[in-house]
Design a protein around this motif. Structure first.
Motif, PDB file in Angstrom:
ATOM      1  N   LEU A 173       1.083  -1.332  -0.036  1.00 18.87           N
ATOM      2  CA  LEU A 173       0.170   0.136  -0.016  1.00 18.87           C
ATOM      3  C   LEU A 173       0.701   1.286  -0.338  1.00 18.87           C
ATOM      4  O   LEU A 173       0.212   2.522  -0.768  1.00 18.87           O
ATOM      5  N   TYR A 174       1.561   1.322   1.208  1.00 16.74           N
ATOM      6  CA  TYR A 174       2.946   2.448   0.523  1.00 16.74           C
ATOM      7  C   TYR A 174       3.221   2.488  -0.446  1.00 16.74           C
ATOM      8  O   TYR A 174       3.705   3.955  -1.200  1.00 16.74           O
ATOM      9  N   THR A 175       4.162   1.756  -1.469  1.00 14.69           N
ATOM     10  CA  THR A 175       4.222   1.435  -2.923  1.00 14.69           C
ATOM     11  C   THR A 175       3.084   1.924  -3.795  1.00 14.69           C
ATOM     12  O   THR A 175       3.501   2.983  -4.491  1.00 14.69           O
ATOM     13  N   ALA A 176       2.121   1.443  -3.627  1.00 17.07           N
ATOM     14  CA  ALA A 176       1.512   2.277  -4.479  1.00 17.07           C
ATOM     15  C   ALA A 176       0.953   3.467  -4.654  1.00 17.07           C
ATOM     16  O   ALA A 176       0.827   4.484  -5.772  1.00 17.07           O
ATOM     17  N   VAL A 177       0.449   4.027  -2.802  1.00 14.30           N
ATOM     18  CA  VAL A 177       0.523   5.747  -2.840  1.00 14.30           C
ATOM     19  C   VAL A 177       1.402   6.633  -2.643  1.00 14.30           C
ATOM     20  O   VAL A 177       1.620   7.420  -3.402  1.00 14.30           O
ATOM     21  N   ILE A 178       2.856   6.290  -2.847  1.00 11.58           N
ATOM     22  CA  ILE A 178       3.698   7.146  -3.016  1.00 11.58           C
ATOM     23  C   ILE A 178       4.249   6.737  -4.169  1.00 11.58           C
ATOM     24  O   ILE A 178       4.137   8.055  -4.574  1.00 11.58           O
ATOM     25  N   GLY A 179       4.674   5.944  -4.339  1.00 15.41           N
ATOM     26  CA  GLY A 179       4.905   5.476  -5.708  1.00 15.41           C
ATOM     27  C   GLY A 179       3.805   5.798  -7.049  1.00 15.41           C
ATOM     28  O   GLY A 179       4.359   6.184  -7.836  1.00 15.41           O
ATOM     29  N   GLY A 180       3.127   5.238  -6.189  1.00 17.22           N
ATOM     30  CA  GLY A 180       1.969   6.147  -7.370  1.00 17.22           C
ATOM     31  C   GLY A 180       1.664   7.675  -8.181  1.00 17.22           C
ATOM     32  O   GLY A 180       0.860   7.819  -8.958  1.00 17.22           O
ATOM     33  N   PHE A 181       1.909   8.668  -6.680  1.00 16.91           N
ATOM     34  CA  PHE A 181       1.435   9.578  -6.948  1.00 16.91           C
ATOM     35  C   PHE A 181       2.345  10.314  -7.655  1.00 16.91           C
ATOM     36  O   PHE A 181       2.451  11.088  -8.682  1.00 16.91           O
ATOM     37  N   ILE A 182       3.814  10.017  -7.303  1.00 14.59           N
ATOM     38  CA  ILE A 182       5.202  10.389  -7.673  1.00 14.59           C
ATOM     39  C   ILE A 182       5.060   9.945  -9.294  1.00 14.59           C
ATOM     40  O   ILE A 182       5.629  10.896 -10.226  1.00 14.59           O
ATOM     41  N   VAL A 183       4.908   8.835  -9.472  1.00 18.49           N
ATOM     42  CA  VAL A 183       4.987   8.412 -11.656  1.00 18.49           C
ATOM     43  C   VAL A 183       3.458   9.228 -11.350  1.00 18.49           C
ATOM     44  O   VAL A 183       4.209  10.715 -12.904  1.00 18.49           O
ATOM     45  N   SER A 184       2.651   9.456 -11.555  1.00 14.14           N
ATOM     46  CA  SER A 184       1.566  10.462 -12.520  1.00 14.14           C
ATOM     47  C   SER A 184       1.916  12.487 -11.996  1.00 14.14           C
ATOM     48  O   SER A 184       1.709  12.609 -12.524  1.00 14.14           O
ATOM     49  N   LEU A 185       2.526  12.885 -10.654  1.00 14.17           N
ATOM     50  CA  LEU A 185       3.061  13.628 -10.723  1.00 14.17           C
ATOM     51  C   LEU A 185       3.869  14.457 -11.430  1.00 14.17           C
ATOM     52  O   LEU A 185       4.036  15.678 -12.143  1.00 14.17           O
ATOM     53  N   LEU A 186       5.107  13.072 -11.891  1.00 12.72           N
ATOM     54  CA  LEU A 186       6.305  13.382 -12.771  1.00 12.72           C
ATOM     55  C   LEU A 186       6.678  13.216 -14.116  1.00 12.72           C
ATOM     56  O   LEU A 186       7.537  13.286 -14.979  1.00 12.72           O
ATOM     57  N   GLY A 187       5.322  11.983 -14.379  1.00 11.18           N
ATOM     58  CA  GLY A 187       5.421  11.124 -15.770  1.00 11.18           C
ATOM     59  C   GLY A 187       5.329  11.655 -16.716  1.00 11.18           C
ATOM     60  O   GLY A 187       4.558  12.688 -16.905  1.00 11.18           O
ATOM     61  N   GLY A 188       6.082  11.245 -17.550  1.00  9.38           N
ATOM     62  CA  GLY A 188       5.514  11.535 -19.488  1.00  9.38           C
ATOM     63  C   GLY A 188       4.504  10.644 -19.819  1.00  9.38           C
ATOM     64  O   GLY A 188       4.593  10.897 -20.753  1.00  9.38           O
ATOM     65  N   SER A 189       3.846  10.122 -18.889  1.00 10.04           N
ATOM     66  CA  SER A 189       2.670   9.619 -19.650  1.00 10.04           C
ATOM     67  C   SER A 189       1.109  10.313 -19.237  1.00 10.04           C
ATOM     68  O   SER A 189       1.361  10.511 -17.759  1.00 10.04           O
ATOM     69  N   ARG A 190       0.184  10.517 -19.774  1.00  7.88           N
ATOM     70  CA  ARG A 190      -1.116  11.199 -19.288  1.00  7.88           C
ATOM     71  C   ARG A 190      -1.671  10.085 -18.765  1.00  7.88           C
ATOM     72  O   ARG A 190      -2.426  10.366 -17.554  1.00  7.88           O
ATOM     73  N   PHE A 191      -1.654   8.897 -18.683  1.00  7.58           N
ATOM     74  CA  PHE A 191      -2.801   7.904 -18.072  1.00  7.58           C
ATOM     75  C   PHE A 191      -1.609   6.457 -17.623  1.00  7.58           C
ATOM     76  O   PHE A 191      -2.458   5.773 -16.878  1.00  7.58           O
ATOM     77  N   GLN A 192      -0.120   6.667 -17.426  1.00  4.25           N
ATOM     78  CA  GLN A 192       0.481   5.730 -16.251  1.00  4.25           C
ATOM     79  C   GLN A 192      -0.201   5.507 -14.202  1.00  4.25           C
ATOM     80  O   GLN A 192       0.022   6.998 -14.328  1.00  4.25           O
ATOM     81  N   ILE A 193      -0.220   4.679 -14.670  1.00  5.94           N
ATOM     82  CA  ILE A 193      -0.353   3.791 -13.056  1.00  5.94           C
ATOM     83  C   ILE A 193       0.572   3.361 -13.147  1.00  5.94           C
ATOM     84  O   ILE A 193       0.755   2.437 -12.773  1.00  5.94           O
ATOM     85  N   GLY A 194       1.111   3.955 -11.648  1.00  4.04           N
ATOM     86  CA  GLY A 194       2.100   3.387 -10.945  1.00  4.04           C
ATOM     87  C   GLY A 194       2.239   2.662 -10.115  1.00  4.04           C
ATOM     88  O   GLY A 194       1.450   2.811  -8.891  1.00  4.04           O
ATOM     89  N   GLY A 195       2.911   1.400  -9.775  1.00  2.00           N
ATOM     90  CA  GLY A 195       2.754   0.777  -7.912  1.00  2.00           C
ATOM     91  C   GLY A 195       3.272  -0.385  -7.894  1.00  2.00           C
ATOM     92  O   GLY A 195       4.430  -0.685  -9.033  1.00  2.00           O
ATOM     93  N   PRO A 196       3.258  -1.401  -7.245  1.00  5.71           N
ATOM     94  CA  PRO A 196       3.948  -2.376  -7.359  1.00  5.71           C
ATOM     95  C   PRO A 196       3.372  -3.526  -8.117  1.00  5.71           C
ATOM     96  O   PRO A 196       1.885  -3.528  -8.847  1.00  5.71           O
ATOM     97  N   ALA A 197       4.234  -3.982  -8.798  1.00  8.39           N
ATOM     98  CA  ALA A 197       3.671  -4.965 -10.031  1.00  8.39           C
ATOM     99  C   ALA A 197       3.976  -6.748 -10.147  1.00  8.39           C
ATOM    100  O   ALA A 197       4.970  -6.590  -9.019  1.00  8.39           O
ATOM    101  N   GLY A 198       3.444  -6.998 -10.227  1.00  5.71           N
ATOM    102  CA  GLY A 198       3.192  -8.672 -10.488  1.00  5.71           C
ATOM    103  C   GLY A 198       4.781  -9.358 -10.700  1.00  5.71           C
ATOM    104  O   GLY A 198       5.522  -9.732 -10.710  1.00  5.71           O
TER     105      GLY A 198
END
Length: 581
Positions: A70-95
């Motif tokens: 959950l920490y990964t999805a909250v912190i990482g997901g927020f930063i990926v969308s804030l600074l990322g180069g894709s409009r729709f990318q969702i960041g977080g833990p991945a299988g």
């Protein structure tokens, strides 16, 4: 990457802003309205509902507690969308990271895993600033399918223990074959209630996906399993019984324990995290581009992934990357921009603060069922079978990557698969490069030919020992230099003029240029005048660099160097040679 200036027709390099300004800034500049925000709120909520059980399940499968997912999805997901180069990318833990994270935790502990995650973030930032994003996307398709399918098999194997409720006497082995052997020996300890919970969860997910695809099937299945476990007092393991529940707040940020020796120990894992994170995130961004018609900024995305991994490590999380399934869900839910991903992270934080006590009742068999479905969807079965049938070379690359991923190591599988794919490409390109005697340019009347007219070939000139015309077609590089050089070395000793037409050579590397230099030297020793015609400026530059230069001496004085003739087109340049030889 280069950008064409429409008015001048000249090429210019993209500016720093064009490469690294986050898509969030671009979207806001274009005019972001209330309707867009409303759409992003709904899509962010939809993705958060999907990500909530997935994040916990991936963390547990990775050998850490569910709160770290959950920490990964909250912190990482927020930063990926804030600074990322894709409009729709969702960041977080991945299988895809389950295997790597679990092995790193087993070897170096949780602190070592977090240090490796932070180091991987630094590597990703460096890769983005060095503009390596374009090259990372050159991973061959058979390699991508091979390691993705291999990861799916490993994930499925890692969930068998909780799916069947098996009790192991010792620690579960990490390697694939020993794991299966240990589970097979402990199979008599399987729990019927756990099997029933897992089967029911899978059935709910599959049925809802077919009948109500817009419903959050994963969350419904997990909630139903938790309710049944509580109401029926089922004797199955839950998050509460194994982990004691999850906290209701984010931890304070802190740097992972660092020492030079520890950094050296986790360096291979950090490199593997960075490599897989770059591949997964850019593949996810490409999928989003294909669904929306937009274009992402690959190097900007790598920088964002780097900062997200550093941020995740500071809060005790695991590796962050772009997640294909959640990104696709975001697009299908009607997202308009990166705010959707940021809101998804905020909704997850809200769920954690409000519903943390309820998470204790979630059975691990239900979360294992979720990952079993994820693994089934990850295994690209149709693509795997298609590549097996397509060609022997692709099948070899695919199987090598797949088998090494399953039985050896993910990083080793990717590297070996990439090397085999590169060798296969070189071989195919070399086979496409041809050198042959050109009879179509030899006319019955040289006066007509000199005027540029193509007339039927006169077979009487085929035996003329004074003129040989050879044409090279295709990329002339190290893979083809040996075969082409062998043909050109066999020129007749009695020829007066030897013409090599380069008009169909788009590229020439140093190995091929060196081979042409040897051909020129041999022609000089035998008293043969060598002409190279139709060479493009880039090809000509490579030839000149390697000593194949324009000769200013007379024919009788020396032919130590080739005469490089690039006048006009192919017919005109060869005609000039034939008319003056």
């Amino acid at each position: 990457m280069s950008i064409v200036a429409r008015r001048t027709g000249q090429m210019r390099q993209p500016t720093f802003a064009e490469l690294y300004v986050p898509k969030l800034v671009t979207v806001l500049r274009e005019g972001y309205g209330v309707a867009d925000f409303r759409a992003d709120v709904m899509s962010g909520l939809t993705v958060a509902i999907v990500a909530l059980p997935l994040s916990m399940a991936i963390a547990i499968a990775s050998g850490v507690t569910p709160d770290r997912g959950l920490y990964t999805a909250v912190i990482g997901g927020f930063i990926v969308s804030l600074l990322g180069g894709s409009r729709f990318q969702i960041g977080g833990p991945a299988g895809a990271f389950i295997v790597l994270v679990a092995l790193t935790v087993e070897r170096h502990g949780v602190e070592g895993m977090m240090l490796a995650t932070a180091m991987a973030g630094v590597f990703l930032i460096a890769a983005g600033l060095l503009r390596l994003g374009t090259y990372i996307k050159f991973i061959p398709y058979p390699v991508t399918v091979g390691f993705t399918s291999g990861i799916a098999i490993i994930i499925m194997a890692s969930q068998l223990k909780d799916l069947l409720g098996i009790t192991l006497a010792g620690k579960e082995p990490g390697e694939f074959v020993p794991k299966l052997e240990a589970l097979a020996h402990a199979l008599p300890t399987a729990s019927f209630p756990a099997i029933a919970v897992a089967a029911a969860s899978i059935a709910i997910i599959v049925v809802l996906r077919r009948l109500r695809p817009n419903w959050p099937g994963i969350l419904i299945a997990v909630a139903a399993a938790a309710l049944a476990t509580w109401a029926l007092a089922l004797p199955v393991e839950t998050i509460g019984t194994r982990f004691g529940g999850i906290p209701r707040q984010l931890p304070l940020p802190s740097w992972p324990a660092f020492s030079l020796a520890k950094a050296q120990a986790v360096l291979p894992d950090a490199i593997a995290f960075a490599l897989l994170g770059a591949i997964e995130s850019l593949l996810s961004a490409v999928v989003a581009d294909g669904m929306t018609g937009r274009r992402h900024r690959s190097n900007c995305e790598l920088v964002a992934q780097g900062f997200a991994n550093i941020g995740s490590a500071l809060f005790g999380g695991i590796c962050v990357t772009g997640t294909i399934a959640r990104t696709a869900t975001n697009v299908r839910a009607g997202a308009r921009g990166p705010l959707s991903g940021m809101l998804h992270a905020m909704f997850l934080l809200l769920f954690m603060l409000v519903a943390a006590p309820l998470a204790s009742f979630i059975p691990l068999a239900a979360l294992a069922a979720v990952l079993a479905v994820v693994a089934w969807n990850m295994a690209e079965k149709h693509e795997f079978a298609l590549l097996i049938r397509s060609s022997r070379g692709d099948a070899i690359v695919l199987l090598a990557t797949f088998l090494l991923t399953v039985f050896r190591d993910l990083t080793e599988g990717i590297l070996v698969g990439f090397a085999l794919g590169a060798a296969l490409f070189i071989n195919r390109m070399a086979e496409m490069t041809e050198v042959q005697a050109d009879t179509s340019l030899v006319p019955a009347d040289r006066a007509d030919f000199a005027g540029g007219d193509r007339v039927p070939y006169d077979s009487r000139l085929a035996a003329d020992p004074d003129i040989l015309v050879y044409r090279i077609s295709g990329a002339f590089f190290f893979g083809a230099a040996s075969s082409v050089g062998a043909v050109l070395d066999g020129i007749a000793d009695t020829s007066k003029a030897f013409v090599v037409d380069f008009a169909d050579v788009p590229f020439l590397d140093s190995t091929a240029a060196n081979a042409m230099s040897r051909v020129a030297n041999k022609a000089a020793r035998q008293g043969i005048r060598l002409y190279i015609t139709g060479a493009s400026p880039a090809v000509r530059r490579a030839l000149l660099t390697h000593g194949v230069t324009r000769s200013r001496a007379t024919y009788r004085e020396t032919i130590a160097r080739a005469v490089v003739d690039i006048k006009g087109g192919r017919e005109a340049s060869v005609a000039t040679v034939l008319a003056t030889s």
